[in-house]
Design an enzyme around this catalytic site. Sequence first.
Site, mmCIF file in Angstrom:
data_model
loop_
_atom_site.group_PDB
_atom_site.id
_atom_site.type_symbol
_atom_site.label_atom_id
_atom_site.label_comp_id
_atom_site.label_asym_id
_atom_site.label_seq_id
_atom_site.Cartn_x
_atom_site.Cartn_y
_atom_site.Cartn_z
ATOM 1 C CG ASP A 12 -78.613 50.516 54.477
ATOM 2 O OD1 ASP A 12 -77.537 50.991 54.895
ATOM 3 O OD2 ASP A 12 -79.675 50.524 55.145
ATOM 4 C CG ASP A 14 -77.500 48.760 60.662
ATOM 5 O OD1 ASP A 14 -77.320 47.655 61.180
ATOM 6 O OD2 ASP A 14 -76.627 49.655 60.640
ATOM 7 C CB CYS A 93 -69.674 56.843 56.300
ATOM 8 S SG CYS A 93 -69.553 58.461 57.099
ATOM 9 C CE LYS A 111 -75.512 54.115 53.030
ATOM 10 N NZ LYS A 111 -76.120 52.756 52.985
HETATM 11 MG MG LIG Z 1 -80.650 51.343 56.752
HETATM 12 ZN ZN LIG Z 2 -67.881 59.633 56.202
#
Ligand SMILES: [Mg+2]
Ligand SMILES: [Zn+2]
Length: 184
Positions: A12, A14, A93, A111
């Site tokens: 991931d 952030d 995304c 996600k």
């Molecule tokens: Mg995160």
């Molecule tokens: Zn998306």
Amino acid sequence: MNKNINKAVFLDRDGVINKDFSYVYQKKNFVFNEGIFDLLRILQENKYLLFVITNQSGIARGLFSEKQYNQITEYYLSILGNLGIRISGVFHCSHHPDFSEKPFSNCNCRKPKPGLFLKVQKEYQINMFESIAIGDSIRDLKAAYLSGINNRILVNPIYKESIYITKKFKTIKECKKYFQKLFL
Ligand SMILES: [Mg+2]
Ligand SMILES: [Zn+2]
């Protein structure tokens, strides 16, 4: 014959690569997590391909543009690159159920949906069973679970319990120490 020959780490952004100050798109707010460079180096040295999979609904919300997102991506990739860390792919995304038009309001890439993980799996011939996901939120690890990743690590100082988590650490530094020992 097994055509899924590569193993990968799905990171991931952030909260894992950088500190999560919410909707980060400016250099001044992009602060690398302590220990992340060493962690990525250790994984790379152990033949894992590195991918970043990130929800960036700030784009759907109109907080920053796709172009600004791309600029901050180039920024941190160049810093990592200068340190000898190669990220094989970054996928994001830009959607959000409340802010995107149909059909993107119900996209497959946000996600906890596994869309981007499966895209990487296919494009890079990844053996998901051998692969690792590292996230700071349960939805990161749910997406990992749904795409068949066996090692799903939560890095978060706040205690969380979930079937999607197989291991957890409070900080990236702790996570780094774990892999340091594991690969000794
Ligand atoms: Mg995160
Ligand atoms: Zn998306």
